[in-house]
Design a protein around this motif. Structure first.
Motif, mmCIF file in Angstrom:
data_model
loop_
_atom_site.group_PDB
_atom_site.id
_atom_site.type_symbol
_atom_site.label_atom_id
_atom_site.label_comp_id
_atom_site.label_asym_id
_atom_site.label_seq_id
_atom_site.Cartn_x
_atom_site.Cartn_y
_atom_site.Cartn_z
ATOM 1 N N LYS A 166 32.704 49.927 35.663
ATOM 2 C CA LYS A 166 31.638 50.657 36.354
ATOM 3 C C LYS A 166 31.114 51.792 35.485
ATOM 4 C CE LYS A 166 29.271 51.839 40.140
ATOM 5 N NZ LYS A 166 28.319 50.960 40.843
ATOM 6 N N PRO A 198 27.391 50.255 33.525
ATOM 7 C CA PRO A 198 26.842 50.449 34.877
ATOM 8 C C PRO A 198 25.700 49.521 35.222
ATOM 9 C CG PRO A 198 26.128 52.200 33.402
ATOM 10 C CD PRO A 198 27.157 51.415 32.648
ATOM 11 N N VAL A 244 27.410 45.390 35.871
ATOM 12 C CA VAL A 244 28.688 45.281 36.573
ATOM 13 C C VAL A 244 29.018 43.844 36.963
ATOM 14 C CG1 VAL A 244 29.904 45.900 38.701
ATOM 15 C CG2 VAL A 244 28.777 47.662 37.352
ATOM 16 N N ALA A 279 33.343 47.454 42.347
ATOM 17 C CA ALA A 279 32.289 48.226 41.689
ATOM 18 C C ALA A 279 30.959 48.118 42.428
ATOM 19 C CB ALA A 279 32.120 47.753 40.245
ATOM 20 N N THR A 304 34.937 53.701 42.628
ATOM 21 C CA THR A 304 35.393 52.364 42.274
ATOM 22 C C THR A 304 36.904 52.343 42.071
ATOM 23 O OG1 THR A 304 33.283 51.853 41.199
ATOM 24 C CG2 THR A 304 35.175 50.495 40.601
#
Length: 431
Positions: free
Chosen positions: A141, A145, A148, A357, A366
């Protein structure tokens, strides 16, 4: 010159949540994730093919063998709860390197040649795996980002590959080395763990001290499954009060129950249908190998869907179809049924990991959701192999165990309709 934090300050990763990994380090970090994934599964799945000579050498009875096969799953659940507390005091890099070191030590102890060493080493192997299991989704995560689902599927595919390699090479290693079980178990743990620790150090060290790239996190839509506002000290809001967190936890728990029941009993189910014992290990390896394809297909198809409800129901149906074919289907469909089962389990595990996530707005949440989901989920999973074995002992057949597993598939599909909706739990903004 790279600046290091003062000795009096806790070590950190020097990246804010939501900061993508620098492009130059991304490939190396993916390699590190793949190596770690191998070390988180091969040490566990390589025991089953060597269980018969191991039991004969150490004179283990049925009860001791049952404890040995269920102890790792129990440790995965228990030690998952320790990960968030450790993560608040130490960097992910430090924890992963230490976990891999303890894993290597556990592998050496487990091959010591006595029942006490076997059980103590099993705990030392499973405990760091339980902690690392929780850390990786938060790392994904944080460092990836914008990717994911794909990186989670890549990681879960690597986990499944490690689970397939373990039983596939354990017996050939035993033949090649002339050791019934000690040397194969040692070679499948210690060298890979040492190599993974070195690559993790290098991969995560390359992002230390860099200026983070800001990436605003999406604002989650209000939902009944979301949590109320922020909590003090920048920690995630209490997930225990979130309906969504419990749905994700239950999905992971049922998925793990199905997976570890198959890991433990598929060879026995297989032999009960008539094929040779030699093909039983191959069937388990095929199931895990096809799981890699399932994780990849989930990653590819996931781009086309706004949420994961359809994927969750699909993997539950595939798993149910494969289990039915293995236990009660026509003999000619045994191998295709194993492939369908592996497809469902592999894609389901990728989805279960990805939900940690996808249902979280930031890396700390997360990690907290991963700890809750895996801690409780693996404790749920212990019921699967133990319950299937008990029902088989009582009835002398696999009909009732199959019925229980099909009920679990139905529960998984029902939970997916809630856990798969595109929403997130609410966490505190860091101060």
């Amino acid at each position: 010159m790279r600046l290091r934090p003062p000795a009096s300050e806790p070590e950190t990763d020097h990246l804010t949540p939501g900061s993508p990994a620098p492009s130059g380090a991304a490939a190396l970090l993916l390699v590190a994730l793949a190596l770690v994934a191998f070390d988180l599964r091969a040490p566990l799945t390589s025991v089953a093919p060597l269980l018969a000579p191991l039991r004969g050498d150490l004179r283990l009875g049925d009860t001791a063998a049952g404890v040995l096969t269920s102890l790792p799953v129990l440790c995965l659940g228990v030690f998952a709860f320790a990960a968030p507390r450790l993560a608040r005091r130490h960097s992910t890099r430090t924890l992963l390197i230490v976990a891999l070191g303890v894993l290597a030590l556990g592998g050496a102890v487990r091959a010591g040649g006595s029942p006490m060493a076997l059980f103590a080493g099993t705990v030392l192997v499973a405990a760091p795996i339980g902690i690392a299991n929780v850390l990786i989704p938060g790392l994904i995560k944080q460092r990836f980002p914008r990717s994911v689902p794909r990186v989670s599927a890549f990681y879960s595919g690597a986990l499944t590959f490690g689970a397939a390699v373990g039983p596939a090479v354990a017996v050939p290693l035993a033949v090649a080395t002339g050791s019934a079980w000690r040397v194969p178990l040692l070679l499948l743990v210690v060298p890979p763990a040492v190599v993974a620790a070195v690559v993790v150090y290098v991969a995560l060290d390359r992002t230390r001290g860099r200026k983070p790239v800001s990436e605003p996190a999406p604002t989650p839509a209000p939902d009944a499954g979301s949590l109320p506002g922020p909590t003090p000290a920048g920690r995630p809001a209490p997930l225990w009060r979130s309906a969504l967190a419990w749905q994700v936890t239950l999905f992971f728990g049922v998925q793990s129950l199905l997976s570890y029941t198959v890991f433990g009993w598929l060879p026995t189910m297989w032999q009960g249908r008539g094929p040779s014992p030699a093909s039983a290990g191959l069937a388990l390896s095929l199931c895990n190998a096809v799981g890699v394809l399932g994780a990849w297909l989930l990653a590819v198809s996931g781009r086309r869907f706004a949420d994961q409800r359809a994927a969750g129901v699909t993997v539950a149906c595939l798993t149910a179809t494969g289990l039915t074919g293995v236990v009660a289907g026509p003999y000619v469909l045994l191998w295709p049924s194993v492939a369908v089962l592996g497809l469902g389990l592999g894609a389901g595990f990728a989805l279960a990991l990805g939900l940690f996530a996808l249902r979280s707005p930031d890396a700390p949440t997360t990690a907290a959701l991963s700890a809750m989901g895996q801690g409780i989920g693996y404790l749920i999973a212990v019921v699967g192999p133990l319950g299937a074995g008990a029902l088989h002992d009582v009835t002398g057949a696999w009909t009732w165990p199959l019925a229980g597993l099909l009920i679990a598939c139905a529960v998984q599909a029902a939970v997916a309709l809630s856990a798969g909706r595109a929403r997130t739990v609410t966490a505190a903004a860091p101060r």
